[in-house]
Scaffold this active site. Sequence first.
Site, PDB file in Angstrom:
ATOM      1  N   CYS A   5      29.498 -63.818  17.335  1.00  0.00           N
ATOM      2  CA  CYS A   5      29.819 -63.292  18.967  1.00  0.00           C
ATOM      3  C   CYS A   5      30.188 -62.010  18.459  1.00  0.00           C
ATOM      4  CB  CYS A   5      31.265 -63.875  18.813  1.00  0.00           C
ATOM      5  SG  CYS A   5      31.454 -65.635  18.188  1.00  0.00           S
ATOM      6  N   ARG A  30      24.672 -61.046  21.034  1.00  0.00           N
ATOM      7  CA  ARG A  30      25.270 -61.865  20.073  1.00  0.00           C
ATOM      8  C   ARG A  30      25.858 -63.302  20.307  1.00  0.00           C
ATOM      9  NH1 ARG A  30      26.238 -57.610  16.100  1.00  0.00           N
ATOM     10  NH2 ARG A  30      27.485 -59.806  14.710  1.00  0.00           N
ATOM     11  N   TRP A  77      29.664 -66.860  20.736  1.00  0.00           N
ATOM     12  CA  TRP A  77      29.045 -68.121  20.058  1.00  0.00           C
ATOM     13  C   TRP A  77      28.782 -69.374  19.753  1.00  0.00           C
ATOM     14  CZ3 TRP A  77      25.827 -70.359  16.393  1.00  0.00           C
ATOM     15  CH2 TRP A  77      24.213 -70.843  16.319  1.00  0.00           C
ATOM     16  N   ASN A 103      35.054 -63.168  15.100  1.00  0.00           N
ATOM     17  CA  ASN A 103      33.899 -63.608  14.785  1.00  0.00           C
ATOM     18  C   ASN A 103      33.779 -64.048  12.900  1.00  0.00           C
ATOM     19  OD1 ASN A 103      31.048 -63.283  14.652  1.00  0.00           O
ATOM     20  ND2 ASN A 103      30.502 -61.493  14.015  1.00  0.00           N
ATOM     21  N   GLY A 104      33.345 -64.877  12.909  1.00  0.00           N
ATOM     22  CA  GLY A 104      33.110 -65.245  11.699  1.00  0.00           C
ATOM     23  C   GLY A 104      33.603 -66.949  11.252  1.00  0.00           C
ATOM     24  N   GLU A 485       4.621 -67.490  14.277  1.00  0.00           N
ATOM     25  CA  GLU A 485       5.564 -66.567  14.820  1.00  0.00           C
ATOM     26  C   GLU A 485       5.216 -66.865  16.672  1.00  0.00           C
ATOM     27  OE1 GLU A 485       7.684 -64.368  15.085  1.00  0.00           O
ATOM     28  OE2 GLU A 485       8.270 -63.524  16.323  1.00  0.00           O
ATOM     29  N   LYS A 489       8.034 -67.912  19.012  1.00  0.00           N
ATOM     30  CA  LYS A 489       8.003 -67.754  20.466  1.00  0.00           C
ATOM     31  C   LYS A 489       8.119 -68.627  21.274  1.00  0.00           C
ATOM     32  CE  LYS A 489       9.554 -64.108  19.753  1.00  0.00           C
ATOM     33  NZ  LYS A 489       9.535 -63.696  18.348  1.00  0.00           N
ATOM     34  N   GLU A 492      11.255 -71.455  21.187  1.00  0.00           N
ATOM     35  CA  GLU A 492      12.572 -70.119  21.516  1.00  0.00           C
ATOM     36  C   GLU A 492      13.321 -70.038  22.833  1.00  0.00           C
ATOM     37  OE1 GLU A 492      13.864 -66.921  19.470  1.00  0.00           O
ATOM     38  OE2 GLU A 492      11.288 -66.057  19.205  1.00  0.00           O
ATOM     39  N   HIS A 508      -5.237 -83.140   8.792  1.00  0.00           N
ATOM     40  CA  HIS A 508      -4.504 -83.392   7.617  1.00  0.00           C
ATOM     41  C   HIS A 508      -3.295 -84.198   8.283  1.00  0.00           C
ATOM     42  CE1 HIS A 508      -7.437 -82.773   4.498  1.00  0.00           C
ATOM     43  NE2 HIS A 508      -6.829 -81.563   5.061  1.00  0.00           N
ATOM     44  N   LYS A 603      21.409 -63.277  18.510  1.00  0.00           N
ATOM     45  CA  LYS A 603      20.309 -62.392  18.043  1.00  0.00           C
ATOM     46  C   LYS A 603      21.463 -62.622  17.152  1.00  0.00           C
ATOM     47  CE  LYS A 603      17.499 -58.747  18.686  1.00  0.00           C
ATOM     48  NZ  LYS A 603      16.222 -59.586  19.027  1.00  0.00           N
TER      49      LYS A 603
END
Length: 608
Positions: A5, A30, A77, A103-104, A485, A489, A492, A508, A603
């Site tokens: 957060c 965040r 979050w 936050n945690g 990558e 992108k 997400e 395969h 993020k």
Amino acid sequence: MNVMCGIVGVTGNENAVEMLMNGLRRLEYRGYDSAGIYVNDQNGKDYLVKEKGRVADLAKAIGEDVHGSTGIAHTRWATHGQPSVANAHPQVSADGRFYLVHNGVIENYIELRDKYLQDVTFKSETDTEVVVQLIDYFVKHDNLTTLEAFRKVLYLVGDSSYGFLLMDREEPDTLFVAKNKSPLLVGVGNGFNVVCSDAIAMLNYTHDFIEMQDGEIMILTPEKVDIEDEEGHHITRLPFHVSMDASEADKGTYPHYMLKEIDDQPTVMRKLAQTYFNDDGQVTIDDELLADLQSADRLYIVAAGTSYHAGLVGERLFERLAAVPTEAHVSSEFAYNSPILSKHPFFIFLSQSGETADSREVLTEVNAKGYHSLTITNVQNSTLSREATYTMLLNAGPEIAVASTKAYTAQIAVEAIIAKALGEATQQVAAADFDLRPQLGLVANGIQALVDQKERFEAVAKDNFVDQRDAFYIGRGIDYAVSLEASLKLKEITYIHSEGVAAGELKHGPIALIESGTPVIGIITQERTASLTRSNLAETAARGSHIMTIVTKSLAKAHDDIILEDVDEMLTPLLTIIPAQLISYYTSLLKGLDVDKPRNLAKSVTVQ
Ligand code: F6R
């Protein structure tokens, strides 16, 4: 539980509500599923407002009369417990005396609740409420002062992760602040003080910040900042100056941060060329770092997500330019399943935020074993930067969009800079022949040529991606690393299922997923493997896929789709990723999604 957060606090400023709300807007990257604010006007009036949804929803819910000079605020979050008003922060003690934002994750909150708080009726499902009720309990039950109760609770929560801002109605101009494994900075103002998860939140009000260490408590009043260590001893620490301008964290006329950050990339490449090369064109990195790198027999690159993908490119750069064995590892795996290390390992941590808990777990272990390390990060004074032996900055400017773009390319460029410096120091011909500074100029021009064709990528997104369920990026070697990558992108921010596949691996297994019209994008920049990747693309086309190619000019053929300027084969990831970033951006936009704040993500992932 609230793990990534944004938290912010102000004491001693009549504009506290505006400052807190502006701070929350800047911290929204965040977490963005609920938000709340508590302010006290020092004359016996206080206000608590919480809202499900975005910071903008909270702003609407705050009435005209909400005012105060000291307060705390939070954007969340959630991991456990639905986003809801009850679970939003601040959490409040039963009688409304104590207010806490967090936050945690408090790992032992159930044990603590069952041991001390059996008589308390809880209003939320959060671990944070247990903490604020416990503070209240020790103040009443054991007759402790607020500070003593706070310290006792910090002791009881042990090694849990937290950034806490606590207010007590009976000391309404004081903020009690503590952190463990979660970022917090105190900002020093003129007649006021602030605290925030990230300096960006308060740059409009101060540029002078005091670092906070795990286990410390800071007590902020309008006039002063008291710092105490775990035993309660006073500590003096001078502020450091953050020179970044607040406007650097604005998106200006851009509709989204992500588009601005994609466009920033040519400038970032030029800036890195200026920062890490001297006037004679020689690459320059710290002498001690170079000596440490030279004495290593193996490099371990540790990172998560996009940064890990940059590490995969780095692996190839270090091996080819500096001839040193290099392994890139996902930090959350390395932390608990570490490989057998070489005799003289050296660790490189790649992290845009410098706060990623998974990577920090590894760094703590690396430090405990006495190994040396380098953090490559975008955030000066971040946790990983402070705790590593050396730091190199990306100088990319703030990256706010949740999907990382310019940090990825900057990380690769910095890896190339170090690999060249190391290769030159150990007299590798490949490093001497690698003309990196002019190459970074060519890269900047090549990126510019791509970002100038936005309409084209918007059309590709519209015609080939918006209506798809699945998509694949394929490549070999360094092109495979970029495929991973590119695919991240896409998934997400568009929620299209996407995979990056080593082109030779398709047959395969993954080729079974190809259906009529499935987009398969081949990345082709390496002469040795170009025709092999083309054959693998053709194999998917024979099964109905819609193939597209991203190819460097010298390898291009008549029917190729996206043709890139030629740059050194080792630097092509800096160009091949750009079409993928833009296609993802436009696909997300065309699907009506929130490009900068995709669902379920945040993020700066400060929990393991
Ligand atoms: C994806 C993304 C994440 C981060 C990852 C590590 O676009 O941004 O995958 O790369 O969470 O974050 P940092 O680099 O801050 O350690």
